[in-house]
Motif scaffolding. Structure first.
Motif, PDB file in Angstrom:
ATOM      1  N   PHE A  10       0.836  -1.201   0.000  1.00  0.00           N
ATOM      2  CA  PHE A  10       0.000   0.000   0.000  1.00  0.00           C
ATOM      3  C   PHE A  10       0.870   1.250   0.000  1.00  0.00           C
ATOM      4  N   THR A  11       0.338   2.312  -0.549  1.00  0.00           N
ATOM      5  CA  THR A  11       1.011   3.612  -0.484  1.00  0.00           C
ATOM      6  C   THR A  11       0.661   4.259   0.861  1.00  0.00           C
ATOM      7  N   ASP A  12       1.349   5.341   1.200  1.00  0.00           N
ATOM      8  CA  ASP A  12       1.047   6.064   2.436  1.00  0.00           C
ATOM      9  C   ASP A  12      -0.394   6.564   2.437  1.00  0.00           C
ATOM     10  N   ASP A  13      -0.871   7.035   1.297  1.00  0.00           N
ATOM     11  CA  ASP A  13      -2.252   7.515   1.213  1.00  0.00           C
ATOM     12  C   ASP A  13      -3.245   6.382   1.436  1.00  0.00           C
ATOM     13  N   GLU A  14      -2.943   5.212   0.897  1.00  0.00           N
ATOM     14  CA  GLU A  14      -3.837   4.062   1.101  1.00  0.00           C
ATOM     15  C   GLU A  14      -3.840   3.633   2.568  1.00  0.00           C
ATOM     16  N   TYR A  15      -2.660   3.641   3.209  1.00  0.00           N
ATOM     17  CA  TYR A  15      -2.619   3.324   4.644  1.00  0.00           C
ATOM     18  C   TYR A  15      -3.407   4.353   5.446  1.00  0.00           C
ATOM     19  N   ALA A  16      -3.303   5.614   5.099  1.00  0.00           N
ATOM     20  CA  ALA A  16      -4.058   6.658   5.791  1.00  0.00           C
ATOM     21  C   ALA A  16      -5.561   6.421   5.639  1.00  0.00           C
ATOM     22  N   PHE A  17      -5.978   6.036   4.446  1.00  0.00           N
ATOM     23  CA  PHE A  17      -7.392   5.745   4.219  1.00  0.00           C
ATOM     24  C   PHE A  17      -7.840   4.541   5.055  1.00  0.00           C
ATOM     25  N   LEU A  18      -7.034   3.494   5.095  1.00  0.00           N
ATOM     26  CA  LEU A  18      -7.389   2.307   5.883  1.00  0.00           C
ATOM     27  C   LEU A  18      -7.469   2.627   7.372  1.00  0.00           C
ATOM     28  N   ARG A  19      -6.553   3.473   7.875  1.00  0.00           N
ATOM     29  CA  ARG A  19      -6.629   3.884   9.282  1.00  0.00           C
ATOM     30  C   ARG A  19      -7.918   4.650   9.540  1.00  0.00           C
TER      31      ARG A  19
END
Length: 62
Positions: A10-19
């Motif tokens: 995952f990209t940082d943006d995708e991790y942020a979305f998942l959080r």
């Protein structure tokens, strides 16, 4: 043996979305002037009561 991929799935943006999906919106940060010093009001839980020497003996192998 297969090597693990060197890149994250995952990209940082995708991790942020998942959080965000998992935990929701974070509360606003506490401003320095709103912070207070905490005071312990309950007895410590990592030690037996000082008036119980038998429990102290058990803890220290006496």
């Amino acid at each position: 043996m297969a090597d693990a991929p060197s890149e994250s799935p995952f990209t940082d943006d995708e991790y942020a979305f998942l959080r965000h999906v998992r935990f929701g919106e974070l509360p606003p940060a506490v401003r320095p002037e709103e912070r207070v010093e905490l005071t312990e009001t309950e007895p410590r839980r990592d030690r037996p009561e000082p008036d119980d020497p038998h429990r102290w003996d058990l803890r220290h192998g006496a």
